[in-house]
Write an enzyme that holds these catalytic residues in place. Sequence first.
Site, mmCIF file in Angstrom:
data_model
loop_
_atom_site.group_PDB
_atom_site.id
_atom_site.type_symbol
_atom_site.label_atom_id
_atom_site.label_comp_id
_atom_site.label_asym_id
_atom_site.label_seq_id
_atom_site.Cartn_x
_atom_site.Cartn_y
_atom_site.Cartn_z
ATOM 1 N N LEU A 116 0.927 -1.309 -0.127
ATOM 2 C CA LEU A 116 -0.091 -0.096 -0.085
ATOM 3 C C LEU A 116 0.864 1.171 0.078
ATOM 4 C CD1 LEU A 116 -2.822 -1.032 2.611
ATOM 5 C CD2 LEU A 116 -3.045 -1.150 0.162
ATOM 6 N N ASP A 117 0.474 2.449 -0.526
ATOM 7 C CA ASP A 117 1.085 3.543 -0.603
ATOM 8 C C ASP A 117 1.272 3.983 0.750
ATOM 9 O OD1 ASP A 117 0.998 3.779 -3.499
ATOM 10 O OD2 ASP A 117 -0.692 4.844 -3.551
ATOM 11 N N LEU A 118 2.440 4.965 0.933
ATOM 12 C CA LEU A 118 2.843 5.559 2.334
ATOM 13 C C LEU A 118 1.495 5.913 3.164
ATOM 14 C CD1 LEU A 118 5.347 6.425 4.208
ATOM 15 C CD2 LEU A 118 5.014 8.669 3.061
ATOM 16 N N ARG A 123 -5.988 6.247 -6.903
ATOM 17 C CA ARG A 123 -5.732 7.790 -6.981
ATOM 18 C C ARG A 123 -5.507 8.328 -8.296
ATOM 19 N NH1 ARG A 123 -0.075 7.961 -3.896
ATOM 20 N NH2 ARG A 123 -0.561 10.256 -4.105
#
Length: 238
Positions: free
Chosen positions: A65-67, A163
């Site tokens: 998962l992204d930050l 996103r």
Amino acid sequence: MMSSKTRWEIPKSPIQKHYEKGFLLVVEKPPGIPSHATFDPNRPNLEDLLRKQEKNPSLRLVHRLDLDTSGLLLACIDPTQNKEADKILSESEKTYICITRGVPSQKEFRVECFLKDGKGRVSSVRSGGKKAITDFKILSSNPEKGISILAAKLLTGRRHQIRFHLSMVGTPILGDETYGESFREKKKHLVPEPNRFLLHSYLLQFKNEFQEEIRIVSKLPSDFESYLHFFSGLRFPE
């Protein structure tokens, strides 16, 4: 209003485990920590923290998962089963919850394109990219405040896919300064400024090695909860 984004520290409590059976483990990723090791060897990451917690140096996060993204992550605790774990993930159902700036024009819609990785972001290309498909459903919207809350179901799993797709249709995720206008550049603040982009890995469904259907739901984190009073008639995927 907060004038700058804060960063999260290393989780002080043990990493939450939602499921553990056979060679699979499902955990909760807090926002603000990388899923995997970065170029900075001193920077903490969830995979290494989980290896230490479980006393298993061979443990591997099957995806990332992204930050700033929170929520469910699948891990494999047996290196001899890594290929099988990858297969299980590829056949799984993954649904995210996000809050967007603006109201999409359709209640339910699909976005697809070809995505190519770049420095710090992705872009849509006519050739040389990877197919990216996401199905979206508006759970509720507040036109007066200019925000919506959506469920996003991944049909492919590309970097920054949700996103980018929401930015493509003109409703970027709230707090996403990579693919949406900076909140601080808005002339009028209709809702509080988030400390991160509001994207949460909410539901993970898969068939385990014993052919059992596993369905796991992750409760929305507290920073999401503070926006829910802006919406009415909310019903989340079950």
